[in-house]
Design a protein around this motif. Structure first.
Motif, PDB file in Angstrom:
ATOM      1  N   ALA A  92     -20.210  -3.791  -0.843  1.00 15.94           N
ATOM      2  CA  ALA A  92     -19.494  -2.753  -0.095  1.00 15.94           C
ATOM      3  C   ALA A  92     -18.051  -3.161   0.167  1.00 15.94           C
ATOM      4  CB  ALA A  92     -20.216  -2.470   1.228  1.00 15.94           C
ATOM      5  N   GLU A  93     -17.861  -4.407   0.565  1.00 20.31           N
ATOM      6  CA  GLU A  93     -16.504  -4.888   0.826  1.00 20.31           C
ATOM      7  C   GLU A  93     -15.658  -4.900  -0.443  1.00 20.31           C
ATOM      8  OE1 GLU A  93     -19.233  -6.126   1.913  1.00 20.31           O
ATOM      9  OE2 GLU A  93     -19.094  -6.539   4.068  1.00 20.31           O
ATOM     10  N   GLU A  94     -16.282  -5.275  -1.562  1.00 21.20           N
ATOM     11  CA  GLU A  94     -15.561  -5.304  -2.830  1.00 21.20           C
ATOM     12  C   GLU A  94     -15.210  -3.885  -3.295  1.00 21.20           C
ATOM     13  OE1 GLU A  94     -14.478  -8.052  -4.769  1.00 21.20           O
ATOM     14  OE2 GLU A  94     -14.841  -8.927  -2.806  1.00 21.20           O
ATOM     15  N   LEU A  95     -16.105  -2.941  -3.048  1.00 20.47           N
ATOM     16  CA  LEU A  95     -15.821  -1.548  -3.392  1.00 20.47           C
ATOM     17  C   LEU A  95     -14.638  -1.035  -2.578  1.00 20.47           C
ATOM     18  CD1 LEU A  95     -16.607   1.051  -4.917  1.00 20.47           C
ATOM     19  CD2 LEU A  95     -18.140   1.591  -3.002  1.00 20.47           C
ATOM     20  N   ALA A  96     -14.649  -1.329  -1.285  1.00 21.87           N
ATOM     21  CA  ALA A  96     -13.547  -0.906  -0.422  1.00 21.87           C
ATOM     22  C   ALA A  96     -12.239  -1.571  -0.839  1.00 21.87           C
ATOM     23  CB  ALA A  96     -13.872  -1.245   1.033  1.00 21.87           C
ATOM     24  N   GLU A  97     -12.322  -2.812  -1.257  1.00 22.36           N
ATOM     25  CA  GLU A  97     -11.119  -3.518  -1.705  1.00 22.36           C
ATOM     26  C   GLU A  97     -10.539  -2.858  -2.954  1.00 22.36           C
ATOM     27  OE1 GLU A  97      -9.813  -8.135  -2.473  1.00 22.36           O
ATOM     28  OE2 GLU A  97     -11.795  -7.496  -3.164  1.00 22.36           O
ATOM     29  N   LEU A  98     -11.407  -2.495  -3.877  1.00 22.14           N
ATOM     30  CA  LEU A  98     -10.953  -1.853  -5.106  1.00 22.14           C
ATOM     31  C   LEU A  98     -10.342  -0.483  -4.796  1.00 22.14           C
ATOM     32  CD1 LEU A  98     -10.948  -2.537  -8.138  1.00 22.14           C
ATOM     33  CD2 LEU A  98     -13.077  -1.230  -8.350  1.00 22.14           C
ATOM     34  N   ALA A  99     -10.990   0.260  -3.911  1.00 18.40           N
ATOM     35  CA  ALA A  99     -10.451   1.565  -3.523  1.00 18.40           C
ATOM     36  C   ALA A  99      -9.087   1.403  -2.859  1.00 18.40           C
ATOM     37  CB  ALA A  99     -11.425   2.273  -2.584  1.00 18.40           C
ATOM     38  N   GLY A 100      -8.926   0.364  -2.054  1.00 24.58           N
ATOM     39  CA  GLY A 100      -7.642   0.115  -1.407  1.00 24.58           C
ATOM     40  C   GLY A 100      -6.534  -0.169  -2.414  1.00 24.58           C
ATOM     41  N   ILE A 101      -6.878  -0.847  -3.489  1.00 27.12           N
ATOM     42  CA  ILE A 101      -5.886  -1.127  -4.549  1.00 27.12           C
ATOM     43  C   ILE A 101      -5.401   0.175  -5.167  1.00 27.12           C
ATOM     44  CG2 ILE A 101      -5.587  -2.131  -6.842  1.00 27.12           C
ATOM     45  CD1 ILE A 101      -7.540  -4.342  -5.972  1.00 27.12           C
ATOM     46  N   TYR A 102      -6.347   1.094  -5.468  1.00 27.38           N
ATOM     47  CA  TYR A 102      -5.967   2.356  -6.095  1.00 27.38           C
ATOM     48  C   TYR A 102      -5.200   3.245  -5.120  1.00 27.38           C
ATOM     49  CZ  TYR A 102      -9.333   0.806  -9.561  1.00 27.38           C
ATOM     50  OH  TYR A 102     -10.009   0.066 -10.503  1.00 27.38           O
ATOM     51  N   GLN A 103      -5.576   3.176  -3.850  1.00 31.55           N
ATOM     52  CA  GLN A 103      -4.857   3.958  -2.849  1.00 31.55           C
ATOM     53  C   GLN A 103      -3.420   3.462  -2.709  1.00 31.55           C
ATOM     54  OE1 GLN A 103      -6.987   4.265   0.825  1.00 31.55           O
ATOM     55  NE2 GLN A 103      -5.484   5.627   1.782  1.00 31.55           N
ATOM     56  N   ALA A 104      -3.242   2.136  -2.780  1.00 30.74           N
ATOM     57  CA  ALA A 104      -1.892   1.570  -2.686  1.00 30.74           C
ATOM     58  C   ALA A 104      -1.040   1.956  -3.890  1.00 30.74           C
ATOM     59  CB  ALA A 104      -1.983   0.053  -2.574  1.00 30.74           C
ATOM     60  N   ARG A 105      -1.682   2.311  -4.988  1.00 30.29           N
ATOM     61  CA  ARG A 105      -0.943   2.712  -6.186  1.00 30.29           C
ATOM     62  C   ARG A 105      -0.626   4.200  -6.211  1.00 30.29           C
ATOM     63  NH1 ARG A 105      -4.292  -0.720 -10.816  1.00 30.29           N
ATOM     64  NH2 ARG A 105      -3.658  -2.804 -10.091  1.00 30.29           N
ATOM     65  N   GLY A 106      -1.075   4.938  -5.188  1.00 32.68           N
ATOM     66  CA  GLY A 106      -0.668   6.334  -5.091  1.00 32.68           C
ATOM     67  C   GLY A 106      -1.771   7.353  -5.016  1.00 32.68           C
ATOM     68  N   LEU A 107      -3.040   6.962  -5.172  1.00 38.95           N
ATOM     69  CA  LEU A 107      -4.132   7.922  -5.072  1.00 38.95           C
ATOM     70  C   LEU A 107      -4.461   8.173  -3.602  1.00 38.95           C
ATOM     71  CD1 LEU A 107      -6.583   6.648  -7.851  1.00 38.95           C
ATOM     72  CD2 LEU A 107      -4.727   8.314  -8.045  1.00 38.95           C
ATOM     73  N   ASP A 108      -4.952   9.398  -3.310  1.00 36.56           N
ATOM     74  CA  ASP A 108      -5.388   9.632  -1.937  1.00 36.56           C
ATOM     75  C   ASP A 108      -6.713   8.903  -1.710  1.00 36.56           C
ATOM     76  OD1 ASP A 108      -7.705  11.408  -2.543  1.00 36.56           O
ATOM     77  OD2 ASP A 108      -6.147  12.789  -3.228  1.00 36.56           O
ATOM     78  N   ALA A 109      -7.090   8.778  -0.458  1.00 32.80           N
ATOM     79  CA  ALA A 109      -8.233   7.935  -0.096  1.00 32.80           C
ATOM     80  C   ALA A 109      -9.521   8.378  -0.779  1.00 32.80           C
ATOM     81  CB  ALA A 109      -8.414   7.924   1.424  1.00 32.80           C
ATOM     82  N   ALA A 110      -9.766   9.683  -0.809  1.00 30.00           N
ATOM     83  CA  ALA A 110     -11.016  10.184  -1.394  1.00 30.00           C
ATOM     84  C   ALA A 110     -11.056   9.924  -2.900  1.00 30.00           C
ATOM     85  CB  ALA A 110     -11.162  11.677  -1.111  1.00 30.00           C
ATOM     86  N   LEU A 111      -9.957  10.228  -3.572  1.00 26.59           N
ATOM     87  CA  LEU A 111      -9.925  10.005  -5.011  1.00 26.59           C
ATOM     88  C   LEU A 111      -9.991   8.518  -5.346  1.00 26.59           C
ATOM     89  CD1 LEU A 111      -9.677  11.100  -7.861  1.00 26.59           C
ATOM     90  CD2 LEU A 111      -7.182  11.136  -7.585  1.00 26.59           C
ATOM     91  N   ALA A 112      -9.294   7.692  -4.558  1.00 28.90           N
ATOM     92  CA  ALA A 112      -9.329   6.251  -4.788  1.00 28.90           C
ATOM     93  C   ALA A 112     -10.751   5.709  -4.682  1.00 28.90           C
ATOM     94  CB  ALA A 112      -8.417   5.538  -3.787  1.00 28.90           C
ATOM     95  N   MET A 113     -11.497   6.181  -3.688  1.00 25.89           N
ATOM     96  CA  MET A 113     -12.876   5.728  -3.529  1.00 25.89           C
ATOM     97  C   MET A 113     -13.752   6.209  -4.676  1.00 25.89           C
ATOM     98  SD  MET A 113     -15.110   3.984  -1.995  1.00 25.89           S
ATOM     99  CE  MET A 113     -14.301   3.487  -0.466  1.00 25.89           C
ATOM    100  N   GLU A 114     -13.528   7.446  -5.139  1.00 28.24           N
ATOM    101  CA  GLU A 114     -14.323   7.966  -6.244  1.00 28.24           C
ATOM    102  C   GLU A 114     -14.049   7.185  -7.536  1.00 28.24           C
ATOM    103  OE1 GLU A 114     -17.042  10.064  -8.397  1.00 28.24           O
ATOM    104  OE2 GLU A 114     -16.767   9.935  -6.218  1.00 28.24           O
ATOM    105  N   VAL A 115     -12.778   6.891  -7.788  1.00 33.20           N
ATOM    106  CA  VAL A 115     -12.428   6.088  -8.962  1.00 33.20           C
ATOM    107  C   VAL A 115     -13.064   4.707  -8.871  1.00 33.20           C
ATOM    108  CG1 VAL A 115     -10.536   4.961 -10.195  1.00 33.20           C
ATOM    109  CG2 VAL A 115     -10.291   7.327  -9.426  1.00 33.20           C
TER     110      VAL A 115
END
Length: 229
Positions: A92-115
């Motif tokens: 779970a923590e690793e998934l959140a970390e990956l989503a945070g990376i994509y969010q920092a690159r410009g995706l919104d939170a929902a899309l970043a988590m889905e990716v």
């Protein structure tokens, strides 16, 4: 329609080793030949010095490249092992970390988590290796490739000053070797720059400058040991 693109990043491993090897072969052996010739040594001694330097230098370059690139590969393997353990123990923590990376690159939170979810389901370790650690297949360390490229390029570069010393009249070995080496360095520098996408003249001039400096220093030292006197 396909849109093929030819990127240069895949060349970085062997190109770096080959460029370093070729330039080192030219500069090192040219400096050795010029220094020995400036001391007044015979043609046989000059040739023997050049050949011995070539063999030693090629092995040295190969060993140095292998150890260096293998160390990089070992570090990457250790990082991947650590990431693999984290994925197994804290998904779970690793998934959140990956989503945070994509969010920092410009995706919104929902899309970043889905990716992040989809990439994790496909290959979690590959996703973290690429997007968290910055590891890419094109830049993967290849120790043997680097070693061979460096050694062969060194010998190819070293052939120029050795051949120059062999064909030149004994009294003109220093002059002929110097001119041939500077021409050769300008070509290798320009070629490396072109392959890497850098300005050709800049690539040529920087290796010519350092090659000239090396031969000047070697020649001055050789004259200090005037064995012909």
């Amino acid at each position: 329609m396909q849109h093929p693109e030819h990127h240069r990043s895949a060349r970085t491993g062997w190109l770096r080793a080959a460029v370093l090897g070729a330039n080192d072969g030219v500069v090192s052996i040219a400096g050795l030949v010029v220094g020995v010739a400036a001391s007044g040594a015979s043609a046989t001694v000059i040739l023997a010095s050049g050949v011995a330097g070539t063999v030693a230098g090629a092995f040295s370059m190969a060993a140095g490249e292998y150890v260096s690139v293998q160390s990089q590969a070992d570090t990457e393997r250790a990082d991947l092992a650590q990431e693999r353990k984290a994925l197994a123990e804290q998904p779970a923590e690793e998934l959140a970390e990956l989503a945070g990376i994509y969010q920092a690159r410009g995706l919104d939170a929902a899309l970043a988590m889905e990716v992040a979810r989809q990439l994790t389901a496909h290959d979690a370790l590959a996703a973290h290796a690429r997007d968290e650690l910055g590891f890419h297949e094109a830049g993967r360390p290849r120790p043997l490739q680097a070693a061979w490229a460096s050694a062969l390029a060194f010998m190819a570069g070293a052939a120029l000053p050795i051949v120059s010393a062999v064909v030149a009249p004994h009294a003109q070995v220093v002059a002929v070797t110097t001119v041939a080496t500077l021409v050769g360095l300008s070509l290798t520098g320009a070629t490396a720059a072109r392959l890497g996408g850098a300005p050709v003249w800049r690539g040529a001039m920087r290796v010519v400058f350092w090659g000239a400096a090396a031969m000047l220093a070697s020649g001055l030292i050789g004259r200090m040991f005037d064995i012909a006197a």
